[in-house]
Structures are given as structure tokens and as C-alpha cells.
Design a protein around this motif. Structure first.
Motif, short mmCIF file in Angstrom:
data_model
loop_
_atom_site.label_atom_id
_atom_site.label_comp_id
_atom_site.label_asym_id
_atom_site.label_seq_id
_atom_site.Cartn_x
_atom_site.Cartn_y
_atom_site.Cartn_z
N ALA A 79 21.94 -3.07 64.28
CA ALA A 79 22.87 -2.95 65.32
C ALA A 79 23.38 -4.44 65.69
O ALA A 79 24.86 -4.55 65.97
CB ALA A 79 21.88 -2.58 66.67
N GLY A 80 22.55 -5.25 65.50
CA GLY A 80 23.08 -6.80 65.66
C GLY A 80 24.17 -7.00 64.77
O GLY A 80 25.21 -7.70 65.09
N ILE A 81 23.93 -6.53 63.67
CA ILE A 81 25.03 -7.08 62.36
C ILE A 81 26.61 -6.42 62.75
O ILE A 81 27.35 -6.90 62.59
CB ILE A 81 24.56 -6.87 60.91
N CYS A 82 26.23 -5.14 63.20
CA CYS A 82 27.28 -4.30 63.32
C CYS A 82 28.18 -4.71 64.55
O CYS A 82 29.31 -4.83 64.62
CB CYS A 82 26.96 -2.95 63.42
N ARG A 83 27.40 -5.23 65.73
CA ARG A 83 28.00 -5.60 66.79
C ARG A 83 28.84 -7.05 66.52
O ARG A 83 29.86 -7.10 67.15
CB ARG A 83 26.95 -5.84 67.62
N ASP A 84 28.21 -7.82 65.45
CA ASP A 84 28.86 -9.15 65.50
C ASP A 84 30.20 -8.81 64.33
O ASP A 84 31.13 -9.56 64.41
CB ASP A 84 28.14 -10.05 64.81
N ILE A 85 30.28 -7.90 63.46
CA ILE A 85 31.17 -8.09 62.41
C ILE A 85 32.28 -6.88 62.74
O ILE A 85 33.39 -7.23 62.72
CB ILE A 85 30.40 -7.59 61.03
N LEU A 86 31.62 -5.60 63.45
CA LEU A 86 32.62 -4.62 63.94
C LEU A 86 33.08 -4.57 65.18
O LEU A 86 34.15 -3.96 65.50
CB LEU A 86 32.10 -3.10 63.45
N GLY A 87 32.20 -5.12 65.89
CA GLY A 87 32.63 -5.02 67.50
C GLY A 87 31.78 -4.13 68.33
O GLY A 87 30.67 -3.67 67.83
N PRO A 88 32.27 -3.46 69.51
CA PRO A 88 31.29 -2.67 70.23
C PRO A 88 31.23 -1.36 69.70
O PRO A 88 30.24 -0.54 70.40
CB PRO A 88 32.11 -2.90 71.53
N ASP A 89 31.91 -0.83 68.96
CA ASP A 89 31.69 0.59 68.45
C ASP A 89 31.43 0.50 67.09
O ASP A 89 32.21 -0.14 66.16
CB ASP A 89 32.89 1.13 68.74
N ALA A 90 30.50 1.51 66.59
CA ALA A 90 30.39 1.59 65.16
C ALA A 90 29.66 2.95 65.02
O ALA A 90 28.78 3.34 65.76
CB ALA A 90 29.18 0.31 64.80
N TRP A 91 29.73 3.31 63.51
CA TRP A 91 29.27 4.77 63.15
C TRP A 91 28.65 4.37 61.59
O TRP A 91 29.25 3.56 60.90
CB TRP A 91 30.35 5.50 62.82
N LEU A 92 27.45 4.98 61.73
CA LEU A 92 26.90 4.92 60.30
C LEU A 92 27.84 5.70 59.23
O LEU A 92 28.21 7.00 59.55
CB LEU A 92 25.47 5.54 60.23
N PHE A 93 28.58 5.11 58.40
CA PHE A 93 29.66 5.87 57.46
C PHE A 93 28.95 6.60 56.12
O PHE A 93 29.26 7.61 55.76
CB PHE A 93 30.59 4.88 57.05
N TYR A 94 27.81 5.75 55.57
CA TYR A 94 27.36 6.02 54.10
C TYR A 94 26.17 5.23 54.11
O TYR A 94 26.16 4.14 54.38
CB TYR A 94 28.43 5.86 53.21
#
Length: 277
Positions: free
Chosen positions: A108-123
Motif C-alpha cells: 500500500a505504501g509503495i503504491c501510494r508513493d508511486i501511483l498516488g491516492p488511487d490504485a488497483w491490483l492489475f496483475y
């Protein structure tokens, strides 16, 4: 199984309240390197308990592949070949235990820093290389595979988390990254299929790339627009890697509202809506 069903199974396996995800999980120098070059490496970042989970699940999947092969009287199932290479896709749909890693505070922390406040598990996928001099992969962008297989080429770049279950070295077929400035682009390039290896190839230059040498429990982060390749495993031991990929938006098929990939909600407005499993 649908994405909603997979998420429901994961949530049922370990119910926890949604949690706010702070920024700053990745050190600023690594995040800046990712923005500048398209990749960075976070050494020794996976906690021991999660690393053990990933290894145990990997072995379980390999055992099931062997059982399939034995039942069919063959040494190959799909693109997996006994002792040489194993691919296991969409692991969450097969084992709810994977949610403990995929939706963990770490990811969650990695996605928050790289992608921003919204993220989906893609693959998500295990890639295991055994001793095989032909186990290399050609230069490609992950988004190149999406576009070549019916995905909308206009999707936003997504994030690949290349998680090492073993020490990765030149000898056992580690990954090589091509920085944006060496590739000459940050955009999607049309890929062509190699008739010999069936790989999709998007870079044909002479740059060797930056080799990732990292201990087990590390994560190499790279954009789906970053060119990368890998060498063959020339050792007698398995080289095990787990790929977890996350997107900043649901990725769809070209000229369609149908989803390409899993698109399981993970972060919404900076909150871990997967339950912090």
C-alpha cells in the motif's frame, strides 16, 4: 473467477478495517530515481514473514503444476516446463493467502508513493527460472504486451513490483533495466513478435541496460513503459520472482469498456479499501 469474487474471497480470509495509507514509505532518493529513469531498487524491504509466505505459496503452486503434468503424462503444462520454468498467473484467485502480501501495508505504501491516492491490483504472477540456457527474455515494455494482446494502448503507465524470493545475480538470470534516457523515450513503442522465441520485442539497440543485483526480499520497481530484459539461469538452482502489478486506473480493452486485467480496488483516496489484509 471475477475480480469481485477474488476480492471477496481475500476479504473473507482476513477481515480488517480500511486504513489510511501515509506517503513517504519509499525514501525520496529512490522515488526520484524512479521518476527520472523509470525504475529503482528497494533492497531487503520485504519482511521475513511475507517473504516466507511468498516462498511457501510458490512451492505449492509448483507442486500443483507437477501434479498436472503427472496426471497428463507430460513435462509441460502451458508455458511451464518441469524443472526449467514455471509461470503462475492470477495467484490471488487461486489462494487467498496472497492477499496478505498483495494488500499489505508494504505494498500500500509503495503504491501510494508511486501511483498516488488511487490504485488497483492489475496483475500478479510467479516467474520461476530453472537451469536453462534458453530462459532469457527480450527487451520489452510491459505495456507493449498489453497493447499487443488487445489492451488499450492509451492506458496510463502502471507499476511493476519485481519481488525477489532468492538472491538475483547475473548468473541466475536477473533483470536488466533500460533508463529512459538510454531508451530515448518514456512512451509506448510498438512491439514486434520474435519468430524464434515468441517474445514481443520493442527495443533493438545496443545498450546493455542496468543489471539488478539484489538479495532475496528486495523489490525492483519499474514503470510499464520501462524497457527491461532478463538473462538465462545458468546455475543449478531455481531463480524465483513474484510480480505484483498495480495501476492508477482500471485498464480496458481497446475500443471497449471491458476490463483488461484484474482491476481489483486497492487504494481509494489514499485509503486501503482492500482491508489492509
Amino acid at each position: 473467477m471475477s475480480s469481485d469474487q477474488a476480492l471477496g474471497r481475500a476479504a473473507a480470509a482476513k477481515e480488517m478495517p480500511a486504513t489510511k495509507v501515509p506517503t513517504g514509505s519509499i525514501i525520496e532518493s529512490a522515488r526520484a530515481e524512479y521518476e527520472e529513469t523509470g525504475f529503482c531498487v528497494l533492497p531487503n524491504i520485504i519482511p521475513d514473514d511475507l517473504l516466507s509466505l511468498l516462498r511457501d505459496e510458490c512451492q505449492g503452486f509448483i507442486d500443483r503444476k507437477h501434479a498436472e503434468m503427472d496426471a497428463a503424462g507430460t513435462d509441460s503444462v502451458g508455458i511451464s516446463h518441469r524443472g526449467r520454468r514455471y509461470f503462475v498467473e492470477r495467484t490471488l484467485q487461486q489462494s487467498t493467502k496472497m492477499a496478505e502480501f498483495l494488500f499489505s501495508p508494504l505494498m500500500a505504501g509503495i503504491c501510494r508513493d508511486i501511483l498516488g491516492p488511487d490504485a488497483w491490483l492489475f496483475y500478479d504472477q510467479y516467474v520461476v527460472k530453472g537451469a536453462d540456457p534458453n530462459s532469457r527474455f527480450a527487451w520489452h515494455q510491459d505495456s507493449g504486451y498489453v497493447a499487443a494482446n488487445g489492451g488499450d494502448p492509451k492506458h496510463k503507465p502502471y507499476l511493476t513490483c519485481w519481488c525477489t524470493l532468492d538472491d538475483v545475480t547475473e548468473e541466475n538470470g536477473t533483470v536488466y533495466m533500460l533508463p529512459y534516457d538510454k531508451a530515448g523515450t518514456r512512451d509506448l513503442v510498438e512491439h514486434q513478435k520474435d519468430p524464434e522465441m515468441n517474445d514481443w520485442v520493442g527495443y533493438h539497440g545496443d545498450e546493455p541496460g542496468t543489471m539488478v543485483i539484489a538479495p532475496a526480499g528486495s523489490i525492483a520497481l519499474f514503470s510499464s513503459m520501462t524497457f527491461h530484459r532478463s538473462g538465462p539461469n545458468l546455475t543449478n538452482n531455481m531463480r524465483r520472482v513474484y510480480l505484483a502489478q498495480y495501476s492508477a486506473e482500471p485498464i480496458k480493452k481497446v475500443n471497449s469498456d471491458e476490463l483488461w486485467g484484474q482491476s481489483i480496488p486497492f487504494l481509494r483516496d489514499g485509503v486501503n479499501v482492500a482491508g489492509g489484509a
